[in-house]
Design a protein around this motif. Structure first.
Motif, PDB file in Angstrom:
ATOM      1  N   GLY A  60       0.797  -1.219   0.000  1.00 21.28           N
ATOM      2  CA  GLY A  60       0.000   0.000   0.000  1.00 21.28           C
ATOM      3  C   GLY A  60       0.827   1.266   0.000  1.00 21.28           C
ATOM      4  N   ILE A  61       0.246   2.325  -0.514  1.00 16.17           N
ATOM      5  CA  ILE A  61       0.963   3.593  -0.656  1.00 16.17           C
ATOM      6  C   ILE A  61       1.346   4.203   0.682  1.00 16.17           C
ATOM      7  N   GLU A  62       0.500   4.078   1.710  1.00 14.49           N
ATOM      8  CA  GLU A  62       0.825   4.664   3.017  1.00 14.49           C
ATOM      9  C   GLU A  62       2.069   4.013   3.618  1.00 14.49           C
ATOM     10  N   LYS A  63       2.060   2.689   3.679  1.00 14.64           N
ATOM     11  CA  LYS A  63       3.197   1.969   4.269  1.00 14.64           C
ATOM     12  C   LYS A  63       4.449   2.145   3.428  1.00 14.64           C
ATOM     13  N   GLN A  64       4.301   2.147   2.105  1.00 14.50           N
ATOM     14  CA  GLN A  64       5.478   2.340   1.257  1.00 14.50           C
ATOM     15  C   GLN A  64       6.075   3.732   1.455  1.00 14.50           C
ATOM     16  N   THR A  65       5.224   4.740   1.538  1.00 17.38           N
ATOM     17  CA  THR A  65       5.722   6.106   1.728  1.00 17.38           C
ATOM     18  C   THR A  65       6.447   6.234   3.065  1.00 17.38           C
ATOM     19  N   LYS A  66       5.875   5.694   4.114  1.00 15.41           N
ATOM     20  CA  LYS A  66       6.528   5.739   5.428  1.00 15.41           C
ATOM     21  C   LYS A  66       7.852   4.986   5.404  1.00 15.41           C
ATOM     22  N   GLN A  67       7.917   3.851   4.705  1.00 16.98           N
ATOM     23  CA  GLN A  67       9.165   3.101   4.631  1.00 16.98           C
ATOM     24  C   GLN A  67      10.205   3.852   3.812  1.00 16.98           C
ATOM     25  N   VAL A  68       9.788   4.496   2.728  1.00 20.98           N
ATOM     26  CA  VAL A  68      10.712   5.317   1.946  1.00 20.98           C
ATOM     27  C   VAL A  68      11.315   6.403   2.834  1.00 20.98           C
ATOM     28  N   MET A  69      10.475   7.084   3.602  1.00 20.43           N
ATOM     29  CA  MET A  69      10.976   8.145   4.484  1.00 20.43           C
ATOM     30  C   MET A  69      11.909   7.572   5.549  1.00 20.43           C
ATOM     31  N   ALA A  70      11.606   6.390   6.080  1.00 19.28           N
ATOM     32  CA  ALA A  70      12.487   5.743   7.060  1.00 19.28           C
ATOM     33  C   ALA A  70      13.819   5.374   6.420  1.00 19.28           C
ATOM     34  N   ASN A  71      13.799   4.895   5.186  1.00 21.53           N
ATOM     35  CA  ASN A  71      15.042   4.549   4.492  1.00 21.53           C
ATOM     36  C   ASN A  71      15.892   5.794   4.245  1.00 21.53           C
ATOM     37  N   LEU A  72      15.235   6.870   3.803  1.00 27.31           N
ATOM     38  CA  LEU A  72      15.961   8.126   3.607  1.00 27.31           C
ATOM     39  C   LEU A  72      16.553   8.622   4.923  1.00 27.31           C
ATOM     40  N   LYS A  73      15.769   8.563   6.002  1.00 30.83           N
ATOM     41  CA  LYS A  73      16.246   9.015   7.305  1.00 30.83           C
ATOM     42  C   LYS A  73      17.459   8.197   7.759  1.00 30.83           C
ATOM     43  N   ALA A  74      17.444   6.898   7.524  1.00 26.73           N
ATOM     44  CA  ALA A  74      18.578   6.047   7.917  1.00 26.73           C
ATOM     45  C   ALA A  74      19.851   6.449   7.169  1.00 26.73           C
ATOM     46  N   ILE A  75      19.716   6.750   5.887  1.00 27.37           N
ATOM     47  CA  ILE A  75      20.875   7.171   5.099  1.00 27.37           C
ATOM     48  C   ILE A  75      21.348   8.545   5.563  1.00 27.37           C
ATOM     49  N   LEU A  76      20.417   9.451   5.805  1.00 29.40           N
ATOM     50  CA  LEU A  76      20.780  10.776   6.323  1.00 29.40           C
ATOM     51  C   LEU A  76      21.517  10.661   7.656  1.00 29.40           C
ATOM     52  N   THR A  77      21.018   9.821   8.535  1.00 26.88           N
ATOM     53  CA  THR A  77      21.650   9.632   9.846  1.00 26.88           C
ATOM     54  C   THR A  77      23.070   9.108   9.681  1.00 26.88           C
ATOM     55  N   GLU A  78      23.262   8.150   8.792  1.00 26.36           N
ATOM     56  CA  GLU A  78      24.604   7.606   8.529  1.00 26.36           C
ATOM     57  C   GLU A  78      25.545   8.704   8.042  1.00 26.36           C
ATOM     58  N   ALA A  79      24.999   9.695   7.343  1.00 28.64           N
ATOM     59  CA  ALA A  79      25.787  10.804   6.803  1.00 28.64           C
ATOM     60  C   ALA A  79      25.873  11.989   7.760  1.00 28.64           C
ATOM     61  N   ASP A  80      25.422  11.798   9.014  1.00 25.97           N
ATOM     62  CA  ASP A  80      25.398  12.881  10.007  1.00 25.97           C
ATOM     63  C   ASP A  80      24.577  14.080   9.527  1.00 25.97           C
ATOM     64  N   ALA A  81      23.439  13.792   8.921  1.00 24.40           N
ATOM     65  CA  ALA A  81      22.534  14.831   8.434  1.00 24.40           C
ATOM     66  C   ALA A  81      21.110  14.432   8.827  1.00 24.40           C
ATOM     67  N   ASP A  82      20.153  15.297   8.492  1.00 24.14           N
ATOM     68  CA  ASP A  82      18.746  14.980   8.721  1.00 24.14           C
ATOM     69  C   ASP A  82      17.900  15.667   7.652  1.00 24.14           C
ATOM     70  N   PHE A  83      16.583  15.532   7.766  1.00 22.35           N
ATOM     71  CA  PHE A  83      15.706  16.099   6.736  1.00 22.35           C
ATOM     72  C   PHE A  83      15.863  17.611   6.587  1.00 22.35           C
ATOM     73  N   ALA A  84      16.291  18.304   7.626  1.00 24.71           N
ATOM     74  CA  ALA A  84      16.497  19.750   7.539  1.00 24.71           C
ATOM     75  C   ALA A  84      17.629  20.100   6.564  1.00 24.71           C
ATOM     76  N   ASN A  85      18.512  19.148   6.258  1.00 22.55           N
ATOM     77  CA  ASN A  85      19.616  19.374   5.328  1.00 22.55           C
ATOM     78  C   ASN A  85      19.231  19.124   3.871  1.00 22.55           C
ATOM     79  N   VAL A  86      18.057  18.529   3.645  1.00 25.62           N
ATOM     80  CA  VAL A  86      17.647  18.220   2.276  1.00 25.62           C
ATOM     81  C   VAL A  86      17.227  19.510   1.569  1.00 25.62           C
TER      82      VAL A  86
END
Length: 126
Positions: A45-71
């Protein structure tokens, strides 16, 4: 070439590309679909997929010492523009002003039958 960024908290690349590449003050995050990195399965479903996409992006941002405010720029690819309102609401709940630039594009297909994919450009110099 820049420095590759990888985390086990986001899905492994499905092909010959990196989860993200840092080049100077910029990080380019590859397109993320709603694959749960713990199970390797795409969410339903689109809701769960969207939330998982955002979680995946957040994990990569965290690994890079960044967050959504840096996008500074997101590109969102959806299999159906009819999902736009749902995606927009979930996506917006992860962000605060000033919001990044964004494009949303309806596409004819995405890997693994996904309904959404997002990539991001991140600026880290501030």
């Amino acid at each position: 070439m820049g420095k590759a960024i990888h985390t086990n908290h986001a899905p492994n690349a499905l092909g010959p590309y990196s989860q993200a590449i840092q080049a100077g003050d910029f990080i380019y995050i590859s397109g993320q679909i709603g694959i749960n990195p713990e199970t390797g399965a795409i969410e339903e479903g689109i809701e769960k997929q969207t939330k998982q996409v955002m979680a995946n992006l957040k994990a990569i941002l965290t690994e890079a010492d960044a967050d959504f405010a840096n996008v500074v720029k997101f590109t969102i690819y959806v299999a159906s523009i009819d999902d736009f309102a749902t995606v927009n609401e979930i996506y917006g709940s992860y962000l605060s002003e000033p919001y990044p630039a964004r494009a949303t594009i309806e596409v004819s297909g995405l890997p693994k039958g996904a309904r959404i994919e997002m990539d991001a450009i991140v600026y880290t110099a501030d």
